[in-house]
Design an enzyme around this catalytic site. Structure first.
Site, PDB file in Angstrom:
ATOM      1  N   LYS A 164      -0.121   4.219   0.058  1.00  0.00           N
ATOM      2  CA  LYS A 164      -0.698   5.399   0.484  1.00  0.00           C
ATOM      3  C   LYS A 164      -0.552   6.577  -0.513  1.00  0.00           C
ATOM      4  O   LYS A 164      -0.533   6.516  -1.762  1.00  0.00           O
ATOM      5  CB  LYS A 164      -0.055   5.469   1.843  1.00  0.00           C
ATOM      6  CG  LYS A 164       0.269   4.414   2.893  1.00  0.00           C
ATOM      7  CD  LYS A 164       0.059   4.685   4.073  1.00  0.00           C
ATOM      8  CE  LYS A 164       0.401   3.315   4.931  1.00  0.00           C
ATOM      9  NZ  LYS A 164       0.347   3.509   6.109  1.00  0.00           N
ATOM     10  N   GLU A 222      -6.414   4.362   8.433  1.00  0.00           N
ATOM     11  CA  GLU A 222      -6.220   5.827   8.213  1.00  0.00           C
ATOM     12  C   GLU A 222      -7.547   6.439   7.569  1.00  0.00           C
ATOM     13  O   GLU A 222      -7.945   7.560   7.845  1.00  0.00           O
ATOM     14  CB  GLU A 222      -5.073   6.034   7.414  1.00  0.00           C
ATOM     15  CG  GLU A 222      -3.795   5.770   8.012  1.00  0.00           C
ATOM     16  CD  GLU A 222      -2.695   5.146   6.788  1.00  0.00           C
ATOM     17  OE1 GLU A 222      -2.911   5.372   5.740  1.00  0.00           O
ATOM     18  OE2 GLU A 222      -1.735   4.856   7.849  1.00  0.00           O
ATOM     19  N   ASN A 244       0.697  -1.142   0.200  1.00  0.00           N
ATOM     20  CA  ASN A 244       0.075   0.162  -0.035  1.00  0.00           C
ATOM     21  C   ASN A 244       0.769   1.081   0.028  1.00  0.00           C
ATOM     22  O   ASN A 244       1.582   1.608   0.827  1.00  0.00           O
ATOM     23  CB  ASN A 244      -0.946  -0.025   1.228  1.00  0.00           C
ATOM     24  CG  ASN A 244      -1.606   1.325   1.329  1.00  0.00           C
ATOM     25  OD1 ASN A 244      -1.599   1.954   0.653  1.00  0.00           O
ATOM     26  ND2 ASN A 244      -2.233   1.321   2.636  1.00  0.00           N
ATOM     27  N   GLY A 258       2.800   2.268  10.658  1.00  0.00           N
ATOM     28  CA  GLY A 258       3.757   3.431  10.544  1.00  0.00           C
ATOM     29  C   GLY A 258       4.411   3.812  11.692  1.00  0.00           C
ATOM     30  O   GLY A 258       4.998   4.854  11.605  1.00  0.00           O
ATOM     31  N   HIS A 262      -9.435   0.692   5.594  1.00  0.00           N
ATOM     32  CA  HIS A 262      -8.126   1.073   6.240  1.00  0.00           C
ATOM     33  C   HIS A 262      -8.228   1.974   7.541  1.00  0.00           C
ATOM     34  O   HIS A 262      -9.004   2.685   7.435  1.00  0.00           O
ATOM     35  CB  HIS A 262      -7.122   1.707   5.273  1.00  0.00           C
ATOM     36  CG  HIS A 262      -5.578   1.583   5.639  1.00  0.00           C
ATOM     37  ND1 HIS A 262      -5.101   2.538   6.524  1.00  0.00           N
ATOM     38  CD2 HIS A 262      -4.709   0.721   5.256  1.00  0.00           C
ATOM     39  CE1 HIS A 262      -3.787   2.397   6.740  1.00  0.00           C
ATOM     40  NE2 HIS A 262      -3.668   1.212   6.136  1.00  0.00           N
TER      41      HIS A 262
HETATM   42  C1  PEP Z   1      -0.454   0.089   6.001  1.00  0.00           C
HETATM   43  O1  PEP Z   1      -0.685   1.139   5.537  1.00  0.00           O
HETATM   44  O2  PEP Z   1      -1.635  -0.747   5.643  1.00  0.00           O
HETATM   45  C2  PEP Z   1       0.487  -0.283   6.752  1.00  0.00           C
HETATM   46  C3  PEP Z   1       0.500  -1.508   7.324  1.00  0.00           C
HETATM   47  O3  PEP Z   1       1.751   0.578   6.860  1.00  0.00           O
HETATM   48  P1  PEP Z   1       3.225   0.223   7.544  1.00  0.00           P
HETATM   49  O4  PEP Z   1       3.499  -0.949   6.927  1.00  0.00           O
HETATM   50  O5  PEP Z   1       3.824   1.568   7.131  1.00  0.00           O
HETATM   51  O6  PEP Z   1       3.114   0.426   8.968  1.00  0.00           O
END
Ligand code: PEP
Length: 256
Positions: A11, A96, A9, A172, A94
């Site tokens: 983002k 976020e 992903n 993150g 998700h």
């Molecule tokens: C995500 O965005 O689904 C995710 C798991 O991000 P990260 O690997 O950066 O923690």
């Protein structure tokens, strides 16, 4: 028979030229890999990325969708549009989006249904916040999100859904769930699937882990019985680290 499933992903990262450069490198790295490999760029790069991955092992996903097919919904992207551009997958729910865009379980449910009706495979994300884990509420939260997101979805549709367990406190942050913590929740999700949809769907369902996955921790996570792969954010932004995670995923699967 389940197979390793590794999705990246991106983002809100990568201009079109950066996305093209990344996926071109990745295509070379994963030439001989098996399993399902998915890149999930921002909307603006989907078209160009699709051109590069055509005929390769890499599949395309989108990060979000609206639940209507078309109409006066300024700024939104419909499932038809994603299908048209060549997406196979779409992320729904998700954390976020739940956190910054107020997506509720009801909205997530509408999006999952819209994706399925348009032959897109939803990658349905669920996960608890740190304070919920600290209060011992993890499995309650997972249950509520699971039931809310899958409300009204029958067996024939449910078999197409990929579920991603993503503890919010691990996304993150550099803080990963231990393989045991992740396995506990994955096993709970598979049991929920068994109760709701029966053995066959539960046994075949792909359940991913997401949250600060890196080349160093991918193997121990994916080696867990109920972890079929990973949804990767930060470490999918470089071809080398994402390629290494794909390699580790395959190695872990062979050892299960
Ligand atoms: C995500 O965005 O689904 C995710 C798991 O991000 P990260 O690997 O950066 O923690």
């Amino acid at each position: 028979m389940r197979k390793p499933f590794i999705a990246g992903n991106w983002k809100m990262n990568k201009t079109v030229s950066e996305a093209v450069e990344l996926v071109a490198k990745l295509k070379e790295i994963v030439k001989d890999e098996r399993g399902e490999i998915v890149v999930i760029p921002p909307f603006t790069a989907l078209f160009e990325v699709k051109k590069i991955i055509s005929g390769s092992r890499i599949e395309l996903g989108a990060q979000n969708l609206y639940w209507k097919e078309k109409g006066a919904f300024t700024g939104e992207i419909s499932p038809l549009m994603l299908k048209d551009i060549g997406c196979k997958y779409v992320i729904v729910g998700h954390s976020e989006r739940r956190q910054h865009f107020n997506e509720t379980d009801e909205i997530v449910n509408l999006k999952i249904k819209a994706a399925l009706e348009n032959s897109l495979i939803p990658i349905f994300c669920i996960g608890e916040k740190l304070e919920q884990r600290d209060k011992g509420e993890t499995l309650n939260v997972i249950e509520r999100q699971f039931e809310g997101g899958l409300s009204g979805i029958d067996e024939s549709k449910a078999r197409k859904i990929v579920i991603a367990y993503e503890p919010v406190w691990a996304i993150g942050t550099g803080r990963t769930a231990t393989p045991e913590q992740a396995q506990e929740v994955h096993s709970f999700i598979r049991t929920k699937l068994r109760k709701k949809y029966g053995n066959e769907i539960a046994n075949c369902a792909i359940i991913l882990y997401g949250g600060s996955v890196k080349p160093e921790n991918a193997h121990s996570l994916i080696k867990q019985k109920d972890i079929d792969g990973v949804l990767v954010g930060g470490a999918s932004l470089e071809a080398e680290s994402f390629g290494k995670i794909i390699e580790e995923g395959w190695r872990a699967f062979r050892e299960k």
